[in-house]
Design an enzyme around this catalytic site. Structure first.
Site, PDB file in Angstrom:
ATOM      1  N   CYS A 382       0.825  -1.203   0.000  1.00 17.51           N
ATOM      2  CA  CYS A 382       0.000   0.000   0.000  1.00 17.51           C
ATOM      3  C   CYS A 382       0.867   1.263   0.000  1.00 17.51           C
ATOM      4  CB  CYS A 382      -0.988  -0.053   1.164  1.00 17.51           C
ATOM      5  SG  CYS A 382      -2.455   0.906   0.809  1.00 17.51           S
ATOM      6  N   HIS A 513      -3.564  -4.987   0.219  1.00 17.03           N
ATOM      7  CA  HIS A 513      -3.045  -5.552   1.474  1.00 17.03           C
ATOM      8  C   HIS A 513      -3.089  -7.082   1.452  1.00 17.03           C
ATOM      9  CE1 HIS A 513      -2.699  -1.795   3.788  1.00 17.03           C
ATOM     10  NE2 HIS A 513      -3.708  -1.391   3.032  1.00 17.03           N
ATOM     11  N   GLU A 515      -1.582  -9.042   3.254  1.00 19.91           N
ATOM     12  CA  GLU A 515      -1.449  -9.602   4.605  1.00 19.91           C
ATOM     13  C   GLU A 515      -2.778 -10.047   5.203  1.00 19.91           C
ATOM     14  OE1 GLU A 515      -0.986  -6.431   3.785  1.00 19.91           O
ATOM     15  OE2 GLU A 515      -1.501  -5.029   5.385  1.00 19.91           O
TER      16      GLU A 515
HETATM   17  N1  GLN Z   1      -2.018   6.870   2.847  1.00 20.96           N
HETATM   18  C1  GLN Z   1      -2.136   6.125   1.642  1.00 20.96           C
HETATM   19  C2  GLN Z   1      -3.491   6.284   1.002  1.00 20.96           C
HETATM   20  O1  GLN Z   1      -4.420   6.691   1.634  1.00 20.96           O
HETATM   21  C3  GLN Z   1      -1.821   4.646   1.885  1.00 20.96           C
HETATM   22  C4  GLN Z   1      -2.828   3.946   2.726  1.00 20.96           C
HETATM   23  C5  GLN Z   1      -2.332   2.630   3.265  1.00 20.96           C
HETATM   24  O2  GLN Z   1      -1.148   2.357   3.255  1.00 20.96           O
HETATM   25  N2  GLN Z   1      -3.222   1.817   3.785  1.00 20.96           N
HETATM   26  O3  GLN Z   1      -3.653   5.987  -0.166  1.00 20.96           O
END
Ligand code: GLN
Length: 541
Positions: A382, A513, A515
């Site tokens: 992410c 994600h 994970e």
């Molecule tokens: N801050 C980033 C976004 O909002 C990444 C979010 C995250 O890593 N879950 O896109």
């Protein structure tokens, strides 16, 4: 009709109620039953999505995009239950719904009260979770510790449900602590007596006690607990501190906890053992042949719970690769102060997890640069992908000052930015790109060799996206966009193999994600291959 097991916790918090509940789920599945698990959270937030990780730990995202308590992660890792927005019920949701109905006039002039209106809403939601899952057994974990003011309505609802659906269809399991007092060289039952007393005051007599303890419970101690807490002696289950959380289902099964639960419910199901779980997970977790050090460069490293699913996914990948994964937790701001060469010395792989806000970003970018230039296996999740894009834009493509508009609204090169549809959103809660989305993988890529499939679906939780305006310049310089969300052309996976005359063994980052989908006996392919590459690196170091 579903049967209900309520799990409560007493004496102290952090007893591992989530893991105990998930383990109960696992042993009931070993009886061929379909189970689901529900978490009741006493806080007034509607969901944990708006909470700081230091307050709450990781926010776990379900397939349908609910932002939930991290215990749902344990549930999905230990069992086959697929959780959704129905599996996490908070005080905030309950009051929200009741007040909404009151405004609509549903209560026909009545005074709205905790009993019965709030408790009815809780019970309706628990029943709804049972119904949508189609489970034979619904395990409902009540958050907090018995004695807290906040969890009282949940306990009251649990008490009432036994009246509603019948004594034999509801079971109460209380998790408690039997502390060891060194000066007396004794383990003590008094806190447990008090905690069970507190539950009885509310009208709940636990049927089974699970006792967390450092030392074995002797027969005498079990008898004492049985007498004072009013539970049969063989319903006092010992839960000694274990080396691996994945041993807990075996520990419960050895003591016949599944048999005892079935007896209460008057159910007869044949028992299967947990041989595969023992062989594929527990034995390998306890006795790995290799060791590998991975740097996790993040912002919330002092709190074990903040990256829970990531630590577990690394653990699963280690189990698969017969290696102990040692995670070196590095505060990205320390990299800003001390440099990456010093802090990343000796590690065999770098992982940058998700996150929000500018603090610590430059340290993450520096760590990624180090991994890219030194051919260290890199996995970005992410924000870890967004930072990899920024790093490559700045240091390889020559786009000086490239950034995400999350950190620099007026950057000249907004390589990560908001989609039009996100620009006008004002509310913070539940408005990110959430839940599962499909991703198409290009055939000749690292991503394809990892997944061995062209179409995958993964869970999301972010607002910002790769800005497709920069795709061609990045491609020209060697970045490969190997996974795309077809409907909108959004970048899901980036990778680097050969660029600036460097051949990189494993550099991959994803906007989603992974994970949240790893299990101890089915590690996520990205983590599995990341650890494999790191082990390879360690061998050649
Ligand atoms: N801050 C980033 C976004 O909002 C990444 C979010 C995250 O890593 N879950 O896109």
């Amino acid at each position: 009709m579903a049967k209900y097991i309520f799990t409560t916790g007493g004496v102290i918090s952090s007893l591992g109620k989530g893991i105990a509940s998930a383990s109960i789920g696992k042993i009931m599945e070993s009886r061929g039953l379909k189970i689901t698990l529900v978490k009741l959270d006493p806080y007034i937030n509607v969901d944990p999505g708006t909470m700081n990780p230091y307050q709450h730990g990781e926010v776990y995202v379900t397939e349908d995009g609910a932002e939930t308590d991290l215990d749902l992660g344990h549930y999905e890792r230990f069992t086959n239950a697929e959780t959704s927005k129905f599996n996490n019920i908070t005080t905030g949701q309950v009051y929200n719904a009741v007040i909404f109905k009151e405004r609509r006039g549903d209560y026909l002039g009545k005074t709205i009260q905790v009993i019965p209106h709030i408790t009815n809403e809780i019970k309706d939601r628990v029943r709804k979770a049972a119904q949508v899952s189609g489970a034979d057994i619904v395990i409902v974990e009540i958050g907090g510790t018995v004695g807290d003011i906040e969890s009282l309505p949940f306990l009251e609802a649990a008490r009432q449900l036994r009246l509603d659906v019948g004594f034999k269809n509801v079971l109460y399991i209380h998790l408690t602590l039997i502390p060891y007092v060194r000066s007396a060289d004794e383990i003590k039952t008094k806190p447990t007596q008090h905690s069970v007393g507190k539950l009885r005051e509310i009208g709940i007599q636990p049927d089974i006690l699970i006792c967390r303890t450092e030392k074995a419970l002797t027969d005498d101690i079990k008898e004492k607990i049985s007498l004072f807490c009013n539970v049969p002696k063989d319903a006092v289950i010992e839960a000694r501190d274990a080396q691996s959380i994945y041993q807990i289902p075996l520990v419960f099964k050895e003591q016949g906890l599944d048999r005892r639960i079935l007896e209460h419910f008057n159910m007869k199901c044949k028992s299967t053992d947990l041989k595969d779980w023992n062989r594929l997970v527990v034995k390998r977790a306890l006795h790995p042949s290799h060791e590998v050090v991975i740097a996790l460069v993040g912002k919330y490293i002092t709190l074990q719970d903040a990256y829970k699913s990531i630590y577990e996914s690394l653990n699963h990948a280690g189990i698969y690769n017969d290696a102990r994964v040692i995670v070196k937790k590095i505060d990205s701001e320390d990299i800003e102060r001390q440099g990456s060469a010093k802090l990343l010395k000796g590690v065999s792989g770098v992982l940058v997890p998700g996150g929000f806000g500018y603090r610590g970003i430059e340290g993450k970018i520096e760590a990624i640069k180090f991994a890219r230039e030194n051919r260290l296996p890199y996995l970005g999740l992410c924000l870890g992908m967004q930072c990899a894009v920024i790093e490559f834009a700045r240091n390889v493509c020559g786009l000086k000052g490239a950034n995400s508009t999350e950190f620099a609204r007026k950057t000249r090169y907004p390589v990560i930015s908001l989609l039009e549809e996100q620009r006008h959103i004002k509310d913070m809660g539940g408005t990110m790109r959430l839940g599962v989305y499909p991703c198409r993988i290009r055939k000749d890529t690292l991503a394809f060799s990892v997944y061995k499939r062209a179409l995958i679906s993964e869970r999301h939780r972010h607002r910002y996206e790769f800005n497709n305006k920069y795709k061609s310049v990045m491609e020209k310089n060697g970045m490969v966009f190997s996974g795309i969300y077809p409907k909108k052309g959004l970048v899901e996976i980036i990778e680097l193999r050969s660029f600036c005359e460097i051949e990189h063994p494993f550099f991959i980052a994803v906007q989603y994600h992974p994970e949240f989908k790893s299990k101890p006996d089915r590690p996520h392919p990205l983590f599995r291959e990341f650890i494999r590459a790191a082990l390879e690196k360690a061998r050649n170091l």
